[in-house]
Design a protein around this motif. Structure first.
Motif, PDB file in Angstrom:
ATOM      1  N   THR A  94      36.453  42.697  37.957  1.00 26.74           N
ATOM      2  CA  THR A  94      36.002  41.511  38.987  1.00 26.74           C
ATOM      3  C   THR A  94      37.143  40.669  39.584  1.00 26.74           C
ATOM      4  O   THR A  94      38.281  40.897  39.103  1.00 26.74           O
ATOM      5  CB  THR A  94      35.213  40.463  38.007  1.00 26.74           C
ATOM      6  OG1 THR A  94      36.010  39.900  36.952  1.00 26.74           O
ATOM      7  CG2 THR A  94      33.971  41.036  37.093  1.00 26.74           C
ATOM      8  N   LYS A  95      36.711  39.939  40.412  1.00 29.04           N
ATOM      9  CA  LYS A  95      37.800  39.055  41.050  1.00 29.04           C
ATOM     10  C   LYS A  95      38.257  38.112  40.069  1.00 29.04           C
ATOM     11  O   LYS A  95      39.725  37.652  40.041  1.00 29.04           O
ATOM     12  CB  LYS A  95      37.134  38.061  42.468  1.00 29.04           C
ATOM     13  CG  LYS A  95      38.370  37.571  43.217  1.00 29.04           C
ATOM     14  CD  LYS A  95      37.735  36.522  44.027  1.00 29.04           C
ATOM     15  CE  LYS A  95      37.060  37.283  45.037  1.00 29.04           C
ATOM     16  NZ  LYS A  95      36.584  36.186  46.368  1.00 29.04           N
TER      17      LYS A  95
ATOM     18  N   LEU B 154      46.266  35.534  46.742  1.00 29.25           N
ATOM     19  CA  LEU B 154      45.664  34.249  46.123  1.00 29.25           C
ATOM     20  C   LEU B 154      46.179  33.160  46.508  1.00 29.25           C
ATOM     21  O   LEU B 154      45.527  32.160  46.889  1.00 29.25           O
ATOM     22  CB  LEU B 154      45.212  34.623  44.745  1.00 29.25           C
ATOM     23  CG  LEU B 154      44.170  35.536  44.256  1.00 29.25           C
ATOM     24  CD1 LEU B 154      44.082  35.908  42.656  1.00 29.25           C
ATOM     25  CD2 LEU B 154      42.729  35.156  44.934  1.00 29.25           C
TER      26      LEU B 154
ATOM     27  N   LEU C 273      41.074  39.359  38.409  1.00 36.76           N
ATOM     28  CA  LEU C 273      42.506  39.284  39.303  1.00 36.76           C
ATOM     29  C   LEU C 273      42.979  37.915  39.206  1.00 36.76           C
ATOM     30  O   LEU C 273      44.193  37.682  39.241  1.00 36.76           O
ATOM     31  CB  LEU C 273      42.027  39.787  40.749  1.00 36.76           C
ATOM     32  CG  LEU C 273      41.779  41.296  40.831  1.00 36.76           C
ATOM     33  CD1 LEU C 273      40.974  41.471  42.260  1.00 36.76           C
ATOM     34  CD2 LEU C 273      43.237  41.968  41.075  1.00 36.76           C
TER      35      LEU C 273
ATOM     36  N   VAL D  92      41.071  31.529  46.248  1.00 37.78           N
ATOM     37  CA  VAL D  92      40.151  32.463  45.609  1.00 37.78           C
ATOM     38  C   VAL D  92      38.973  33.090  46.419  1.00 37.78           C
ATOM     39  O   VAL D  92      38.575  34.017  46.608  1.00 37.78           O
ATOM     40  CB  VAL D  92      39.567  32.040  44.429  1.00 37.78           C
ATOM     41  CG1 VAL D  92      38.583  32.788  43.506  1.00 37.78           C
ATOM     42  CG2 VAL D  92      40.895  31.731  43.544  1.00 37.78           C
TER      43      VAL D  92
ATOM     44  N   ALA E  97      47.855  40.320  43.905  1.00 38.57           N
ATOM     45  CA  ALA E  97      46.920  39.282  43.408  1.00 38.57           C
ATOM     46  C   ALA E  97      47.561  37.799  43.506  1.00 38.57           C
ATOM     47  O   ALA E  97      46.999  36.984  44.275  1.00 38.57           O
ATOM     48  CB  ALA E  97      46.256  39.500  42.198  1.00 38.57           C
TER      49      ALA E  97
ATOM     50  N   THR F 110      39.578  35.281  49.502  1.00 33.83           N
ATOM     51  CA  THR F 110      40.222  36.460  49.298  1.00 33.83           C
ATOM     52  C   THR F 110      39.247  37.478  48.801  1.00 33.83           C
ATOM     53  O   THR F 110      38.516  37.458  47.931  1.00 33.83           O
ATOM     54  CB  THR F 110      41.324  36.514  47.812  1.00 33.83           C
ATOM     55  OG1 THR F 110      42.465  35.676  48.418  1.00 33.83           O
ATOM     56  CG2 THR F 110      41.961  37.641  47.615  1.00 33.83           C
TER      57      THR F 110
ATOM     58  N   ILE G  25      38.720  41.854  47.678  1.00 36.19           N
ATOM     59  CA  ILE G  25      39.301  42.816  46.799  1.00 36.19           C
ATOM     60  C   ILE G  25      39.986  43.629  47.839  1.00 36.19           C
ATOM     61  O   ILE G  25      41.224  43.993  47.272  1.00 36.19           O
ATOM     62  CB  ILE G  25      38.163  43.563  45.931  1.00 36.19           C
ATOM     63  CG1 ILE G  25      37.457  42.632  45.048  1.00 36.19           C
ATOM     64  CG2 ILE G  25      38.955  44.785  45.133  1.00 36.19           C
ATOM     65  CD1 ILE G  25      38.145  42.139  43.936  1.00 36.19           C
TER      66      ILE G  25
END
Length: 203
Positions: free
Chosen positions: A58-59, A28, A62, A33, A24, A36, A38
């Motif tokens: 959730t993102k 990222l 991450l 963000v 991550a 990107t 998942i």
């Protein structure tokens, strides 16, 4: 129970979470963000997409994990620098570490700075505070080195140093020119060498 590699289920889960967290942070930083997915992080970590949701719902979770990874890298760096006896040498070591990352910085920017700038566009009170804590951690460490040197306004000196880093990172990234980091890093080293000697304070 253990898996085929001899790890317990808990150890295997912890290892997978660490792999996802590192992935991550990398993805990222490279993509930002919004760009990107998942699936990008799953691919970078070498795990099925469904596994990501087991650890991170959730993102945003991450992103939090990526910031925690950056904090870990910062802590490891400052711990290594802390082995140097002279606070001035620690600060110079920090600058050298920045310059050593010049190619990555020129391509993607500062890991924390670019992430902080992107999530700052969101409503306050969430991820922006998490990013601020990473920056504050670095500022506090730098201020402590200036304080140990006995220099006036150590907090202001720290802002000057970290602000210079963010500026040269931004320019190197915008212009895709890693040598900006080299040149400006040399200026920072000269600045640190030229600071007057105060009354050193014990750690």
């Amino acid at each position: 129970m253990t898996d085929s590699q001899g790890l317990s289920r808990a150890e295997a889960a912890a290892a997978k979470r660490r792999r996802l967290t590192a992935a991550a942070a990398k993805v990222l930083h490279e993509k930002g963000v919004e760009r990107t997915a998942i699936a990008d992080i799953a691919q970078a970590a070498g795990v099925p997409v469904g596994n990501v949701y087991y650890y991170f719902k959730t993102k945003d979770e991450l992103v939090e994990a990526a910031l925690a990874e950056q904090t870990g890298h910062l802590d490891a760096l400052t711990a290594r620098l802390g082995e140097l006896p002279d606070p001035r040498d620690r600060l110079k070591g920090l600058v050298t570490a920045w310059v050593d990352q010049r190619d990555t910085t020129a391509r993607y920017g500062c890991p924390t700075g670019t992430l902080a700038a992107e999530i700052d566009k969101r409503p306050p009170g969430g991820l922006d505070e998490s990013a601020a804590r990473v920056v504050r951690r670095l500022l506090d460490w730098a201020a402590d080195q200036f304080r140990q040197l006995g220099l006036p306004d150590p907090d202001g000196q720290a802002v000057t140093l970290i602000g210079a880093y963010q500026g040269m990172s931004l320019l190197a990234n915008a212009l895709r020119d890693p040598e900006i980091m080299t040149r400006e890093g040399a200026r920072l080293l000269d600045w640190l060498d030229g600071l007057p000697v105060g009354t050193p304070r014990l750690r």
